[in-house]
Structures are given as C-alpha cells and as structure tokens.
Design a protein around this motif. Structure first.
Motif, PDB file in Angstrom:
ATOM      1  N   SER A 168      42.627   4.430  39.570  1.00  0.00           N
ATOM      2  CA  SER A 168      42.543   3.203  38.770  1.00  0.00           C
ATOM      3  C   SER A 168      43.079   3.433  37.368  1.00  0.00           C
ATOM      4  O   SER A 168      43.760   2.565  36.795  1.00  0.00           O
ATOM      5  N   LYS A 169      42.797   4.599  36.807  1.00  0.00           N
ATOM      6  CA  LYS A 169      43.298   4.929  35.475  1.00  0.00           C
ATOM      7  C   LYS A 169      44.818   5.012  35.480  1.00  0.00           C
ATOM      8  O   LYS A 169      45.498   4.483  34.586  1.00  0.00           O
ATOM      9  N   VAL A 170      45.369   5.683  36.511  1.00  0.00           N
ATOM     10  CA  VAL A 170      46.830   5.798  36.605  1.00  0.00           C
ATOM     11  C   VAL A 170      47.455   4.424  36.801  1.00  0.00           C
ATOM     12  O   VAL A 170      48.495   4.100  36.223  1.00  0.00           O
ATOM     13  N   GLN A 171      46.822   3.601  37.627  1.00  0.00           N
ATOM     14  CA  GLN A 171      47.352   2.264  37.896  1.00  0.00           C
ATOM     15  C   GLN A 171      47.372   1.410  36.632  1.00  0.00           C
ATOM     16  O   GLN A 171      48.281   0.602  36.423  1.00  0.00           O
ATOM     17  N   ALA A 172      46.366   1.593  35.774  1.00  0.00           N
ATOM     18  CA  ALA A 172      46.336   0.854  34.508  1.00  0.00           C
ATOM     19  C   ALA A 172      47.482   1.272  33.602  1.00  0.00           C
ATOM     20  O   ALA A 172      48.039   0.450  32.862  1.00  0.00           O
ATOM     21  N   GLN A 173      47.843   2.546  33.662  1.00  0.00           N
ATOM     22  CA  GLN A 173      48.944   3.044  32.833  1.00  0.00           C
ATOM     23  C   GLN A 173      50.301   2.725  33.446  1.00  0.00           C
ATOM     24  O   GLN A 173      51.288   2.564  32.746  1.00  0.00           O
ATOM     25  N   SER A 174      50.343   2.651  34.779  1.00  0.00           N
ATOM     26  CA  SER A 174      51.602   2.404  35.482  1.00  0.00           C
ATOM     27  C   SER A 174      51.357   1.332  36.541  1.00  0.00           C
ATOM     28  O   SER A 174      50.865   1.641  37.633  1.00  0.00           O
ATOM     29  N   PRO A 175      51.679   0.066  36.257  1.00  0.00           N
ATOM     30  CA  PRO A 175      51.393  -1.029  37.192  1.00  0.00           C
ATOM     31  C   PRO A 175      52.026  -0.833  38.566  1.00  0.00           C
ATOM     32  O   PRO A 175      51.537  -1.392  39.543  1.00  0.00           O
ATOM     33  N   GLY A 176      53.083  -0.063  38.668  1.00  0.00           N
ATOM     34  CA  GLY A 176      53.734   0.151  39.952  1.00  0.00           C
ATOM     35  C   GLY A 176      53.022   1.129  40.855  1.00  0.00           C
ATOM     36  O   GLY A 176      53.398   1.299  42.020  1.00  0.00           O
ATOM     37  N   PHE A 177      51.975   1.771  40.353  1.00  0.00           N
ATOM     38  CA  PHE A 177      51.223   2.734  41.157  1.00  0.00           C
ATOM     39  C   PHE A 177      50.412   1.984  42.213  1.00  0.00           C
ATOM     40  O   PHE A 177      49.783   0.964  41.937  1.00  0.00           O
ATOM     41  N   PHE A 178      50.426   2.509  43.450  1.00  0.00           N
ATOM     42  CA  PHE A 178      49.743   1.849  44.568  1.00  0.00           C
ATOM     43  C   PHE A 178      48.838   2.860  45.256  1.00  0.00           C
ATOM     44  O   PHE A 178      49.226   4.004  45.485  1.00  0.00           O
ATOM     45  N   PHE A 179      47.624   2.421  45.573  1.00  0.00           N
ATOM     46  CA  PHE A 179      46.743   3.299  46.349  1.00  0.00           C
ATOM     47  C   PHE A 179      45.811   2.459  47.205  1.00  0.00           C
ATOM     48  O   PHE A 179      45.562   1.280  46.933  1.00  0.00           O
ATOM     49  N   SER A 180      45.319   3.075  48.273  1.00  0.00           N
ATOM     50  CA  SER A 180      44.362   2.425  49.154  1.00  0.00           C
ATOM     51  C   SER A 180      43.452   3.494  49.735  1.00  0.00           C
ATOM     52  O   SER A 180      43.911   4.589  50.077  1.00  0.00           O
ATOM     53  N   MET A 181      42.165   3.179  49.826  1.00  0.00           N
ATOM     54  CA  MET A 181      41.181   4.129  50.335  1.00  0.00           C
ATOM     55  C   MET A 181      40.448   3.511  51.514  1.00  0.00           C
ATOM     56  O   MET A 181      40.024   2.359  51.464  1.00  0.00           O
ATOM     57  N   ASP A 182      40.293   4.282  52.572  1.00  0.00           N
ATOM     58  CA  ASP A 182      39.638   3.830  53.790  1.00  0.00           C
ATOM     59  C   ASP A 182      38.284   4.524  53.893  1.00  0.00           C
ATOM     60  O   ASP A 182      38.219   5.763  53.964  1.00  0.00           O
ATOM     61  N   LEU A 183      37.206   3.753  53.890  1.00  0.00           N
ATOM     62  CA  LEU A 183      35.851   4.296  53.947  1.00  0.00           C
ATOM     63  C   LEU A 183      35.220   4.010  55.304  1.00  0.00           C
ATOM     64  O   LEU A 183      35.521   2.999  55.947  1.00  0.00           O
ATOM     65  N   ASP A 184      34.326   4.903  55.731  1.00  0.00           N
ATOM     66  CA  ASP A 184      33.625   4.665  56.989  1.00  0.00           C
ATOM     67  C   ASP A 184      32.403   3.780  56.749  1.00  0.00           C
ATOM     68  O   ASP A 184      32.183   3.274  55.639  1.00  0.00           O
ATOM     69  N   ASP A 185      31.590   3.591  57.796  1.00  0.00           N
ATOM     70  CA  ASP A 185      30.432   2.693  57.682  1.00  0.00           C
ATOM     71  C   ASP A 185      29.408   3.184  56.673  1.00  0.00           C
ATOM     72  O   ASP A 185      28.626   2.380  56.135  1.00  0.00           O
ATOM     73  N   ASP A 186      29.400   4.497  56.419  1.00  0.00           N
ATOM     74  CA  ASP A 186      28.461   5.064  55.444  1.00  0.00           C
ATOM     75  C   ASP A 186      29.084   5.205  54.062  1.00  0.00           C
ATOM     76  O   ASP A 186      28.564   5.930  53.209  1.00  0.00           O
TER      77      ASP A 186
END
Length: 623
Positions: A168-186
C-alpha cells in the motif's frame, strides 16, 4: 551519574545497570540506584531445570545510590565498591552496557544489507576499518540484531499485514503499482501477486510472448516463485509480473492468471510457454483460451534418460528422437519419422511416448514454427530470471523479506537494460559484408539483435541455389545449406518462395516467423534478385534501438533505507566532510587546520556531555 559510573566500571572491569529509580511529585526523577549487573539472585523457577540457562546474576552488592534536590543537583548518598566476583578490565568491551553501534556502523550495515552482502562480511569490514577487535564497540551479534530490527521496521510485524502495508505504501508513491492478495477462510495469506508500473509498461512492448514457471522456491514457507517473463529488444529476460503461490493446483493458477490478466488490462499474450504441469495447462485453457500454449521442449527432452535408461539402445533412441524433433521441416515428416522410431525400437507400449505424440502440437517445433515466439524456445529464460534473483534471496529468505528484495533485484535489472541501451546508442558493430541490406539492419537494430542478423548474412556463404521454378509472379528456389554440427558437415535443402512485385519472401525454415530474424536462405534469394532495400515488414519494431519505449520513462521506486532526521543529517555531514577531504587532501596546511578544527569541536561537545559526570565526581570526592 550513570555515564560516570559506567566509565569507572569500564576501568575496573564489571558491567552496570540501572537498578531502580523514583520520581518526585513533579514527575522528575529524584532517586536512582545503579548496580553491578551481577546483582540479584538466581531465579528459583529455573533451579530445577535439567538444562538451566546461564545467568549473570551472582548476588553482587556493589552499587551507588544518588538523589537530586529541587535545583537538579545530584548527590551520591551511598557507595559500595566491593564485588563478590572477579573483575577484568580487558573484558569490559564485551559487556552489554559498553557495546553500542555508531551511526557510521549502522549506516554501513544497512547499505551492505540492501546490497545483499552477508552479515558476517559486513561485520568483518567494520573490524578491518577499526584496525582490530580490541577497538570494536560491538560484536557480530549486535550487528545481526540491528539488521533484524531494521528489516522488521521496514515491513512491520506479521506476514500478511506487513506485506499489505508495504504494498500500500509503494502504491501510494507509485500509482502504477498493482498487487493482489488471496486469503483463505481463516484470513491467512495463501497467494500473492504484484508488479510495478515499469513491468506493466514493459508488457506493452514485450508481452506478445511470455514464459511462466514455478520451479523456483524462494522462501522458508515453500511457496514457489511464479514469474511472468518476456524478452526485451536486446534478447534479455525481462520481468512482467510475479507471484508467490501456496500450491500448484488448477485453482491457484486460475487465480494467478486472472489477477495478472486484470493487471495488464485484459490484453492476453499471443503465446505462453510452460512446463508439462497438467494443472497449469487446465488453467491456461480457462483464462487464456485464445493464447497459443507451448510446452517447454527442454523439460521434455531432459526426461529421456529417465524414461529410457533401461533400454539397450538408449543412445540410439536419444539421438533419433532429438534429430527428428529438431530437423523435421513439416508435420508430415515428423509423424512419419515418429512411426519409424516406434517400429524400429518396438516402443508401441510406452505410455509416456504415446502421451507425447498425442500432445505433439504443443511441443514439437515444426507444429508452431509459423508463429512468432520472439526467440523464446524453453523456460530456460525463466530459469535465468531465477538465477538473477539468486543474488538477492536464498532458501531461508522469509516471505516479507522477499517482496522487499524483489524491488532491489528489479532495480538492478532496469539498470542493466539501461546500460545495454546506452551501448547500442553509442556503439555500432561493423558490417561483415558489402550488402546494403546488412547496413540497413546495422543502422536500426540493437547490437545483440544485429549480431544475430549478421550471423545470417555471413552464413549466406554456405548456401547454394540448386534450382528454381516460376509460377506467374512467384518464383520458388531450392537453397542447399551446409550445416556444421558437432564437427560433422550436413547438407540440407530449404524451399524459398519469392514474389518480386510485393517483395514478399517465405522460407520453409520459418526463422523469421518464429524468431523475427530473416534467415540466410531468404537473404541468398534476395541478393540474387539484386534487392538492396529490405521492406519495413521484415524489420521488426521489437528489435529496434531507435524506438522510445514507454517503460524506459518509468522510475523504479527504491526506498530501502529507513532514514530518520538524525540519519539524514548524518548523511549530509558525511557527504560534506568527504567532499571537503577530497578538496584539501593534497594541501598539508589546510588539512592540518581542518583536522584541528574537528578535534576542537569533538572536545567541546564531549566536555559538554561529561560536565554532569565531573560535578558528580566532585560531590563524591567531597563526601
């Protein structure tokens, strides 16, 4: 009072600590007891342990007790200088209370850690700078603890939260940064994908063909590193996005591919190369239904010894299969040759070979050589990308450390591409022939790609035109090429069709369609027809050095050093002192004057800090 007692203890040879303190009604510390660190008794809870831990507590009574009045003047009220243990001045530097890291050492450790230098080597450099261990104010464990603390500060506590915070910090500095996180049920981290704006812009140029490989384990969680790799205009591997996956099943790959597809604005690649993983193949059919999927030929052929090690004729089988795979110019020629091998060596019951034959359209070169693959033939390009990361990560690298090391590795990769761009901009490889066509490529292609083109121009001398046949405006040539292979000379004939009006030329080796480089057989025919200018369609933008590409304008974020205001002031002063030293080092008079000024400043600052200790000493002597 504390500083003075520490100096006294250092000379005598024992460690000290603050035993207790008490504040007055005005919330200012008025009472304090300083003791030898060996004060206190052994913890009774550990006395019955079979493996008790060593302790510094020895019941020592040495201490001083002081108090201050309302004016802030401190007085030593009680002193006990007797110890119930041995003291040793030579060991004083090793006591915890006497060890500290200077700002210079901290900065040096941080910089070395960011550069990937192992901690023990960084510590050794500090020892060398100090001249010997006796001059050190810290031990290697202190340095290791500091680096671990800094790493923790960089990403915070916990993997999922720390990674999300960092991204999130990197994305704030560089709007072109993309990330996605996949979490399990827990709500535990299962898969993660990220890429920065540089990689996303590079995809626009080099995303026509990609490789995807998950064989590189990078961290202690056994989560495979899954890079999307392309090839740039210099023929170098270039990163187009990457992920860390918890498993290698179809669902995981579908999530990873869909996330990447969203990142690249749903512009799927024309071709993708993977290994034989069935789950990966299923996911590609779901997410990239219109993308040509090719299996890694290298991964398939390297299994031959494993599958046929028991065969008496294994050497002949290996040779015949390799020759058939690489030399077949048409699908019919391959299928006839395959049946011959099966019959010759009686391999009709081999299920592995039967499976390969059924899937031949995905791995045998002659089935897809009319499709552009940007010279990417195996996932060895992905392995070269893995080798690139080897300088930054190792088997014990944690998940949250890896995502930070990725940034440094990418920064290094971008710099190397920039250096090769500069080389192609400022240098030129001389032509090997007098053909204007070669000069045309020389003026526009990068050095690495021009060398490949030049190899075809020089290879023209091994080509002879055997026959021609004409059909309206199209002329067909039979070109015989002499090929040297492992010291043996082989002659092979290729068919080249040439249409003069449109200057369109096609060779059945399909090097241009597959690799993007005009083959020697086509060059031979063009030279025969006195062609001096190659049509633009045979000069690919992809390999040109005179094209301004969007990704080269994107800066890679690099905020690895954690800088406080004090640290920034320290860096500014260090830089200024270094510049000053460079200017006056050759002038004896000015150098001496500056050294004396520095000494005076140090003495003045030191005397100011120790004035309290001097007043304490005076009170002590008077009492």
């Amino acid at each position: 009072m504390y500083d003075f007692y520490k100096k006294y203890a250092y000379v005598v040879g024992f460690p000290v600590k603050k035993r207790n303190s008490k504040k007055g009604d005005d919330e200012v510390v008025r009472y304090m007891t300083l003791t030898c660190s060996h004060e206190g008794g052994i913890n009774s809870n550990s006395s019955g342990s079979l493996k008790p831990q060593p302790t510094v507590k020895m019941g020592c009574k040495a201490r001083i007790f002081g108090s201050s009045d309302t004016f802030g003047n401190w007085r030593i009220n009680a002193v006990n200088l007797d110890h119930n243990h041995e003291t040793s001045p030579s060991k004083s530097r090793l006591y915890r209370c006497n060890r500290h890291l200077s700002a210079h050492v901290k900065r040096q450790l941080q910089v070395n850690d960011l550069a990937g230098i192992p901690l023990h080597k960084s510590y050794n450099s500090v020892v060398v700078e100090a001249d010997r261990y006796e001059n050190m104010t810290c031990i290697e464990k202190d340095c290791r603890n500091y680096i671990e603390q800094v790493r923790c500060l960089r990403l915070g506590e916990g993997d999922a939260v720390a990674i999300q915070t960092y991204f999130s910090k990197v994305q704030a500095q560089s709007p072109g940064f993309f990330f996605s996180m996949d979490l399990d049920d827990d709500l535990r981290l299962r898969n993660v994908f990220w890429t920065d704006n540089w990689c996303r812009q590079a995809y626009k140029e080099f995303g026509d063909v990609v490789m995807f490989d998950t064989t590189y384990l990078t961290n202690k969680y056994d989560m495979p590193f899954a890079p999307f790799v392309g090839v740039n205009h210099h023929g170098q591997s270039t990163l187009l996005g990457c992920g860390l996956a918890s498993s290698e099943d179809t669902g995981t790959f579908i999530w990873l591919f869909r996330t990447w597809l969203e990142c690249i604005h749903y512009h799927a690649p024309h071709g993708i190369i993977t290994d034989q993983d069935r789950a990966m193949q299923n996911a590609i059919q779901v997410v990239f239904p219109n993308t040509k999927h090719r299996l890694c030929l290298w991964h398939i052929l390297k299994k031959l010894p494993e599958k046929f090690g028991y065969q008496v004729d294994k050497g002949s089988i290996f040779g015949d299969i390799h020759g058939l795979v690489y030399d077949s110019q048409s699908t019919g020629e391959f299928e006839d040759g395959w049946r011959t091998i099966i019959d010759t060596y009686e391999l009709h019951d081999n299920d592995w070979l039967s499976g390969l034959y059924e899937n031949r359209g995905h791995w045998v070169p002659c089935f897809f050589k009319t499709t552009f693959w940007a010279s990417m033939s195996t996932t060895q390009r992905s392995e070269s990308m893995n080798a690139f990361f080897d300088g930054y990560v190792h088997s014990k690298t944690s998940l949250k450390q890896f995502v930070k090391q990725y940034e440094r590795a990418l920064r290094n990769k971008v710099e190397k591409e920039f250096q090769v761009d500069f080389k192609s901009f400022s240098q030129m490889v001389p032509c090997a022939t007098q053909l204007e066509m070669e000069q045309q490529y020389q003026s526009v292609y990068t050095i690495s790609k021009f060398r490949e083109v030049q190899a075809e121009f020089t290879g023209k001398v091994y080509c002879d035109i055997q026959s021609t046949s004409k059909d309206s405006s199209k002329v067909t040539y039979e070109v015989r090429d002499t090929i040297m292979c492992e010291g043996h000379r082989r002659k092979k004939t290729y068919t080249v069709s040439y249409e003069r009006d449109e200057c369109e030329i096609i060779c059945n080796c399909h090097l241009f369609e597959f690799w993007g480089i005009l083959c020697r057989h086509a060059i031979t025919v063009l030279a025969l027809n006195d062609v001096t200018h190659i049509p633009d369609k045979y000069i690919l933008r992809r390999w040109r050095r005179d094209v301004r590409r969007a990704h080269t304008r994107v800066a890679v974020n690099y905020n690895g050093l954690v800088s406080t205001l004090a640290q920034m002031r320290y860096d500014e002063m260090s830089t200024g002192f270094a510049q000053l030293a460079n200017l006056v080092a050759d002038d004896e008079r000015r150098s001496r004057a500056i050294i004396e000024w520095i000494k005076c400043q140090c003495e003045e600052l030191t005397s100011t800090k120790s004035s309290i200790g001097i007043r304490v000493l005076a009170y002590w002597i008077q009492s």
